[in-house]
Design an enzyme around this catalytic site. Structure first.
Site, PDB file in Angstrom:
ATOM      1  N   GLU A 134      -5.734  17.831  16.902  1.00  0.00           N
ATOM      2  CA  GLU A 134      -6.751  17.086  17.662  1.00  0.00           C
ATOM      3  C   GLU A 134      -7.857  17.921  18.308  1.00  0.00           C
ATOM      4  OE1 GLU A 134      -4.723  14.444  20.351  1.00  0.00           O
ATOM      5  OE2 GLU A 134      -3.880  13.273  18.712  1.00  0.00           O
ATOM      6  N   GLU A 252      -0.183  11.560  12.772  1.00  0.00           N
ATOM      7  CA  GLU A 252       0.519  10.924  13.886  1.00  0.00           C
ATOM      8  C   GLU A 252       0.281   9.422  13.838  1.00  0.00           C
ATOM      9  OE1 GLU A 252      -0.374  12.227  17.841  1.00  0.00           O
ATOM     10  OE2 GLU A 252      -0.032  14.345  17.408  1.00  0.00           O
TER      11      GLU A 252
END
Length: 472
Positions: A134, A252
Site C-alpha cells: 500500500e 487483500e
C-alpha cells in the site's frame, strides 16, 4: 508475517515488536487447502542498512523469515514476499523515508529486491515478489519510478519470478483510475503512472490491488456498502488490465462474517474472480497471523480451541483454494455452460448552462455518460448490471435526481443508497441523500434483472435528470 513498526525495539527471537506464524499455523492453513500465502516482512529488520547485507545467521530476523518461506514451500504453498510496515501509513518507506527520496533513493529500493531476487531466482514459480504494501501519501510517478527500478534490478539478477506491483493510494482497487491520492502538483492516476513507467522485459509484472467493501474501502469498519461493491471496484481494474495483457492479484480482501450481507457479498466477489480467472491471478484473504495476536481481529481466519474450531469467515473460502477448471468460464461456481454475456453499452446525456441561469458554474455544455456492463450473469435467470454514471468535467459537479432503466423482466436495485419504484415498464431510481457525481468522478449502481432462464436479458438506461454546480 513479521512486520514491525519502525522505532520499536523488537526482541531478537520475535514476540516483541513482531511475531511470525509457527510451523503449526502453516500446517493448519496448508491442511485447509491454502495454496498461496502472502508473507510480509519489515524492510528495516531484514536490511538494517540501506544497500547493506540482509540479516542472516542463526536466530536472526532474516533466518526466521527465510525459514518460513522454506517451510511454506515444503508444504506446496506458493509465497508472495512483501515488505510491510506494521503501522499505518509507514508503507513504501524505510525508517520513515519514502522510496524515491534522497533519504531512500530508488537504487536502495532496487538493491533490496536485487538481493531477494538472487536468493529466490531458483524458484521462479514458487516465490512471487510483492514490491510493497500500500504505497500512500506520495506522488504517483515517484512510486512507479521506484517500482520500475526494482523490476529492472530483479531482472538484472536473472530472476524470472512473478513481480506484483501495487498502485499509489493504498493499492485501492476502487481508486485505480482516479488521481486524488497523488500528492504532486500534476496529479496522475495509477493507470497513467503504470503506462508511463512500468516496463518488464519478461512481461511478468502483475497489478496488485486491495479490495474492501465498506464505505471508504479501507477495511477499517465492518460495514458492507452493498453486495456488489467489490465486483464493481475490481471490474474497473480488470477491464483496464485486459487490453494490456496484464494479470491482476487481489493481495487483500476481507469482511466480518457477522454482517448480514457477508455471504452474498463474498460469493459475488469470488464468483466474479472465477469468471475473470484468465486476468485475475488469485487472491489473499486478510488476515491470518499468530492466533494470540490475531485471534480476535474482525476479519480473522484464525482457528480457536487448539485449531479445532475454524474461523467463521472460512466458510466462504472452503472449496475456493483450488482454481476452477480451465476451459469455458464457470459461473457461478459449478455451472459449466453460462449463457452469452450481454455486451457493454453507453449512452450520453447532455445539458447546457448559460449565464442567465444564475448558477456558479462556467457556462457551457456538460455531459454525463451512463455505462452499463454485466457483473453477474446466468444465476438461475438473473443478470446483474452495473450502471456507472461518469462525469468527465474538471470544473463542475453533476447533480442527478432521477435515473430510469428498463428491460425485460423484474428489475431490482441492489444498493440501499437509492430509492427505487416502478414507473410503467421502467424502474426509477433516486438518491437517498441527494445525488452528485463529482468533477471527473463516477458512481456505480447495481441492478438485477430477473428473466426467464435461457432467455437473453434486455436492459437499458432510458432517462436521466441532471443539474450541476461548481466543483469549488
Amino acid at each position: 508475517g513479521g512486520e514491525s513498526g519502525w522505532g520499536r525495539v523488537p526482541s531478537r527471537g520475535g514476540g516483541k515488536g513482531y511475531l511470525f506464524v509457527s510451523e503449526a499455523d502453516i500446517d493448519y492453513r496448508a491442511g485447509a487447502g491454502v495454496k498461496f500465502a502472502r508473507l510480509v516482512f519489515s524492510w528495516e529488520l531484514l536490511q538494517p542498512t540501506l544497500k547493506g547485507p540482509l540479516s542472516s545467521g542463526v536466530g536472526s530476523y532474516g533466518e526466521r523469515l527465510f525459514s518460513r518461506v522454506a517451510y511454506l514451500r515444503s508444504k506446496g504453498v506458493k509465497v508472495l514476499l512483501e515488505p510491510h510496515g506494521a503501522e499505518t501509513p509507514k508503507f513504501a518507506r524505510w525508517k520513515g523515508a519514502l522510496v524515491g527520496t534522497a533519504a531512500c533513493p530508488n537504487d536502495a529500493f532496487a538493491d533490496l529486491w536485487s538481493r531477494l531476487a538472487t536468493l529466490y531466482k531458483g524458484d521462479p514459480d514458487g516465490v512471487y515478489f510483492g514490491l510493497s504494501n500500500e504505497p500512500n501519501n506520495m506522488p504517483t510517478m515517484q512510486w512507479f519510478q521506484a517500482a520500475q527500478a526494482a523490476i529492472l534490478a530483479i531482472r538484472a539478477a536473472k530472476a524470472s519470478n512473478w513481480v506484483v506491483c501495487p498502485g499509489n493510494g493504498w493499492s485501492n482497487a476502487a481508486s485505480w483510475g482516479y488521481d486524488w491520492y497523488d500528492t504532486s502538483g500534476k496529479k496522475v492516476s495509477n493507470e497513467k503512472g503504470w503506462d508511463a513507467c512500468i516496463k518488464d522485459p519478461l512481461n511478468k509484472t502483475m497489478v496488485g490491488v486491495h479490495c474492501y467493501f465498506d464505505n471508504d474501502r479501507s477495511g477499517a469498519s465492518d460495514n458492507i456498502l452493498e453486495p456488489f461493491v467489490g465486483v464493481t471496484d475490481l471490474t474497473k481494474v480488470v477491464e483496464w488490465a485486459k487490453p494490456r495483457g496484464l494479470k491482476v492479484l487481489v493481495g487483500e480482501f476481507g469482511a466480518n462474517p457477522n454482517h448480514p450481507m457477508f455471504q452474498s457479498t463474498m460469493k459475488a466477489f469470488l464468483d466474479y474472480i472465477d469468471v475473470e480467472r484468465t486476468t485475475v491471478e488469485g487472491w489473499c484473504w486478510w488476515a491470518y497471523g499468530p492466533p494470540a495476536w490475531w485471534g480476535k481481529y474482525h476479519f480473522t481466519l484464525c482457528a480457536s480451541s487448539n485449531y479445532t474450531a475454524p474461523a467463521p469467515a472460512l466458510s466462504v473460502l472452503t472449496g475456493r483454494f483450488t482454481p476452477p477448471p480451465s476451459g469455458p468460464a464457470v459461473f457461478p461456481h459449478g455451472i459449466a455452460t453460462p449463457p452469452p454475456i450481454p455486451p457493454d453499452a453507453s449512452k450520453a446525456f447532455y445539458f447546457t448552462v448559460d449565464g442567465s441561469m444564475g448558477r456558479d458554474v462556467t457556462p457551457g455544455k456538460y455531459r454525463v455518460t451512463a455505462r452499463t456492463r454485466v457483473t453477474t450473469y446466468g444465476v438461475e435467470g438473473t443478470t446483474v448490471y452495473a450502471v456507472t454514471l461518469e462525469n468527465p468535467s474538471s470544473v463542475a459537479d453533476i447533480e442527478w435526481s432521477k435515473l430510469r432503466v428498463g428491460g425485460i423482466g423484474t428489475l431490482t436495485c441492489l444498493s440501499p443508497l437509492y430509492y427505487a419504484e416502478d414507473v410503467g415498464a421502467d424502474l426509477e431510481l433516486r438518491p437517498v441523500n441527494g445525488g452528485r457525481v463529482t468533477a471527473r468522478g463516477r458512481i456505480t449502481i447495481p441492478i438485477a434483472v430477473a428473466h426467464p432462464a435461457g432467455v437473453d436479458p434486455l436492459f437499458a438506461v432510458t432517462g436521466l435528470e441532471l443539474g450541476c454546480r461548481s466543483s469549488s
